[in-house]
Design an enzyme around this catalytic site. Structure first.
Site, PDB file in Angstrom:
ATOM      1  N   ASP A 137      13.696  -2.163  -3.160  1.00  0.00           N
ATOM      2  CA  ASP A 137      15.040  -2.168  -2.589  1.00  0.00           C
ATOM      3  C   ASP A 137      15.485  -0.750  -2.217  1.00  0.00           C
ATOM      4  OD1 ASP A 137      15.789  -5.119  -3.411  1.00  0.00           O
ATOM      5  OD2 ASP A 137      14.931  -4.152  -5.170  1.00  0.00           O
ATOM      6  N   GLN A 150       7.524   8.706  -1.510  1.00  0.00           N
ATOM      7  CA  GLN A 150       7.219   7.835  -0.376  1.00  0.00           C
ATOM      8  C   GLN A 150       6.265   8.474   0.622  1.00  0.00           C
ATOM      9  OE1 GLN A 150      11.118   6.770   1.171  1.00  0.00           O
ATOM     10  NE2 GLN A 150      10.878   4.703   0.386  1.00  0.00           N
ATOM     11  N   ARG A 161       2.352  -4.133  -2.519  1.00  0.00           N
ATOM     12  CA  ARG A 161       3.230  -5.121  -3.142  1.00  0.00           C
ATOM     13  C   ARG A 161       4.626  -5.026  -2.551  1.00  0.00           C
ATOM     14  NH1 ARG A 161       5.035  -2.414  -8.977  1.00  0.00           N
ATOM     15  NH2 ARG A 161       7.128  -1.905  -8.212  1.00  0.00           N
ATOM     16  N   GLY A 162       5.388  -6.124  -2.651  1.00  0.00           N
ATOM     17  CA  GLY A 162       6.777  -6.108  -2.219  1.00  0.00           C
ATOM     18  C   GLY A 162       6.914  -5.929  -0.719  1.00  0.00           C
ATOM     19  N   GLU A 163       8.091  -5.460  -0.316  1.00  0.00           N
ATOM     20  CA  GLU A 163       8.415  -5.389   1.115  1.00  0.00           C
ATOM     21  C   GLU A 163       8.140  -4.028   1.731  1.00  0.00           C
ATOM     22  OE1 GLU A 163      12.221  -6.995   2.157  1.00  0.00           O
ATOM     23  OE2 GLU A 163      12.512  -5.579   3.795  1.00  0.00           O
TER      24      GLU A 163
END
Length: 381
Positions: free
Chosen positions: A25, A259, A275-277
């Site tokens: 998120d 990042q 993994r994830g978005e």
């Protein structure tokens, strides 16, 4: 340089984020806020409830400070109770259906003109996105209208986050220099793999398959939840800096990384488990084959989302490659993976390499998420 959508007086944007999935998120919100400032000339304020999680992907963040600046973004701790709101921003984003503070919403209702109010939803490849993206949702009591923005994979969605220079950075990526800084290049003919995932019992079968590979396998595991599964499979507690060699497998544990460093890791490897978005989208832009560990949901809704994405990603693959890829992804997500499934998938990697590059290039023809948002919010409601 800001785009043509930038105003002479910068728009003020407030982005609200609650950390649910550890880093996904805040990862999306942080990339979006930075891009809006850098490329669209807005003044962005990012409200985050968990600065500790934020600091792991952006070490410049001090979790003890309620107010600070990073990369031109005004970062605020979203504390409880929420501080008395000053003038609400021109554009307000509630990321992933987080609930805005009541006092802030009331201040939005008093503002003239009313702010643009965006509900930024989770990424989805499902067909319903085309019917729901951009829909207005009037507030039941206040003179406010919220609009749904849904990231996706075609022109009927909000698009995907992609900085203006991202593909050029990947094209110019210096892989030899990167490997020289990360323990040296793998042996000639090796398969370099990055592994970032949630806990997964299938890790043991995967590591066993790699140990008996006919070619060397260099696996770089990021310090994340999957490290517990890797440690269990290895029979010992592994920590960043550890190196284990067993058969064809060269296993290396990396520290958690910011990042930008993670983007470079994706570019350096031949195959990326993500993994994830946020990491899924970054793996797409890296243009390398990838395997998605989707965030599991109690009602198994993640399986529908997974298949919807597979339908788009696999379109154009040969039937054998399509079958092998889908079987492998399902095995990984169901934690039932077998060595045979790995061998079938690996046997089609040359085709999947070219296919993934084409998939990326097609998506790169679409407007990115930040531009879609900036264009929509260029004028008041």
């Amino acid at each position: 340089m800001p785009s043509s959508t930038a105003h002479s007086a910068p728009q003020r944007w407030d982005i609200f984020c609650t950390v649910v999935d550890n880093y996904g998120d805040i990862g999306v919100c942080w990339r979006l806020a930075r891009q809006l400032v850098a490329e669209h000339g807005v003044a962005a304020r990012l409200w985050v409830d968990d600065l500790g999680a934020f600091a792991r992907i952006c070490p410049e963040i001090d979790p003890e400070r309620d107010s600070q600046s990073a990369a031109g973004v005004d970062v605020r701790h979203w504390s409880q109770p929420f501080p008395a709101p000053d003038d609400p921003a021109d554009v307000v984003i509630e990321a992933f259906a987080c609930e805005l503070p009541e006092a802030y919403v009331a201040a939005m209702a008093r503002r003239q003109p009313a702010p643009r109010w965006i509900n930024l939803e989770y990424l989805s490849a499902e067909p319903w996105v085309a019917d729901c993206h951009g829909l207005p949702s009037p507030h039941p009591r206040l003179p406010l209208t919220k609009h749904f923005f849904i990231p996706g994979f075609d022109e009927n969605s909000a698009g995907l986050l992609r900085e203006r220079d991202l593909l050029a950075r990947h094209a110019g990526f210096d892989a030899p220099a990167w490997w020289a800084q990360h323990g040296g290049a793998p042996a000639c003919g090796s398969l370099a793999i990055s592994l970032f995932a949630y806990e997964n019992n299938a890790v043991a079968a995967l590591l066993n398959a790699w140990r008996s590979e006919s070619r060397p396998v260099r696996c770089l595991v990021t310090d994340s939840r999957v490290l517990n599964s890797v440690s269990a499979a290895a029979g010992t507690t592994l920590v960043p800096g550890d190196v284990r060699r067993d058969g064809a497998l060269d296993l290396r544990i990396l520290p958690f990384m910011r990042q930008e460093a993670y983007d470079d890791l994706l570019a350096a490897c031949d195959l990326n488990f993500v993994r994830g978005e946020d990491s899924l989208v970054r793996a797409i832009w890296a243009g390398k084959p990838f395997v998605w560990h989707i965030y599991p949901q109690d009602d198994a809704a993640h399986r529908v989302k997974l298949d919807a994405f597979l339908d788009r990603y696999c379109a154009g693959l040969s039937i054998p490659a399509n079958d092998a890829l889908r079987t492998f992804w399902h095995g990984w997500n169901a934690e039932t993976l077998t060595a045979d499934q790995w061998r079938a998938f690996a046997g089609h990697l040359p085709e999947i390499v070219a296919h993934t590059r084409n998939f990326r290039d097609r998506l790169a023809q679409l407007p990115d998420l930040a531009k879609t948002l900036a264009d929509f919010c260029a004028d008041p409601v």
